[in-house]
Motif scaffolding. Structure first.
Motif, short mmCIF file in Angstrom:
data_model
loop_
_atom_site.label_atom_id
_atom_site.label_comp_id
_atom_site.label_asym_id
_atom_site.label_seq_id
_atom_site.Cartn_x
_atom_site.Cartn_y
_atom_site.Cartn_z
N UNK A 140 0.84 -1.21 0.00
CA UNK A 140 0.00 0.00 0.00
C UNK A 140 0.87 1.25 0.00
N UNK A 141 0.42 2.26 -0.73
CA UNK A 141 1.13 3.55 -0.72
C UNK A 141 1.01 4.18 0.67
N UNK A 142 2.02 4.94 1.03
CA UNK A 142 2.01 5.67 2.30
C UNK A 142 0.86 6.67 2.27
N UNK A 143 0.07 6.69 3.34
CA UNK A 143 -1.06 7.62 3.43
C UNK A 143 -0.56 9.06 3.55
N UNK A 144 -1.46 9.99 3.26
CA UNK A 144 -1.14 11.40 3.46
C UNK A 144 -0.93 11.66 4.95
N UNK A 145 -0.01 12.58 5.23
CA UNK A 145 0.22 12.94 6.64
C UNK A 145 -0.98 13.70 7.19
N UNK A 146 -1.51 14.62 6.40
CA UNK A 146 -2.69 15.39 6.81
C UNK A 146 -3.75 15.20 5.74
N UNK A 147 -4.89 14.68 6.08
CA UNK A 147 -5.94 14.52 5.07
C UNK A 147 -6.25 15.87 4.40
N UNK A 148 -6.23 15.85 3.08
CA UNK A 148 -6.49 17.07 2.32
C UNK A 148 -7.72 16.94 1.44
N UNK A 149 -8.42 15.87 1.58
CA UNK A 149 -9.60 15.63 0.75
C UNK A 149 -9.96 14.16 0.78
#
Length: 163
Positions: free
Chosen positions: A54-63
């Motif tokens: 799995x790709x690394x998730x965003x640090x801060x959700x932006x959408x």
């Protein structure tokens, strides 16, 4: 060049070698690119590498859009019309397609010229951007590619050798 010994039994495979020259493998290379594009589309759909990581998730959700597909530009630049967005392949400021698909007599290539494509593919530690590898194919796809090329070679050799 070797010559046959008089009265020797020989098999001349000159036709076999010649039948594989030039653009003989181009149909198999085109089909192989299609296999690879299907696999890369899957990578985008599941937000994972070809190996299934799995790709690394965003640090801060932006959408709420999936990773790497906010505008669809990156996926379309890699997948071209295979992205399901026929006619929406991105065009750069010079009026050139950002989708690169090259098939020559001896190789095939898929690429993107979107400026941030390489950054996401390889990551950029200096900017704290993790690698989210979208290019690449899994073992099953490699098997389909090998089978496609082997089938073309078998067909060409059969025609050349009269089988």
């Amino acid at each position: 060049m070797a010559t046959a010994t008089p009265n020797a039994a020989t098999t001349d495979l000159t036709k076999a070698g010649k039948c594989l020259q030039g653009d003989a493998l181009r149909p198999a290379l085109e089909a192989s690119l299609d296999h690879a594009l299907e696999n890369i589309a899957h990578n985008f759909a599941v937000s994972a590498t070809a190996a299934g990581d799995a790709w690394v998730e965003r640090k801060q959700p932006t959408g709420d859009w999936p990773l790497l597909v906010k505008s669809g530009r990156l996926a379309s630049s890699v997948l071209g019309d295979a992205a399901g967005l026929a006619g929406n392949v991105p065009i750069n400021s010079e009026g050139q397609s950002e989708h690169v698909r090259i098939v020559e007599d001896d190789h095939a290539l898929i690429a993107s010229t979107v400026p941030y494509a390489a950054t996401h593919e390889h990551g950029d530690p200096s900017r704290n951007i993790p690698q989210r590898q979208f290019m690449g194919v899994d073992g099953e796809c490699v098997g389909r590619i090998v089978e496609t090329i082997a089938d073309q070679v078998e067909k060409l050799l059969g025609e050349a050798l009269g089988k």
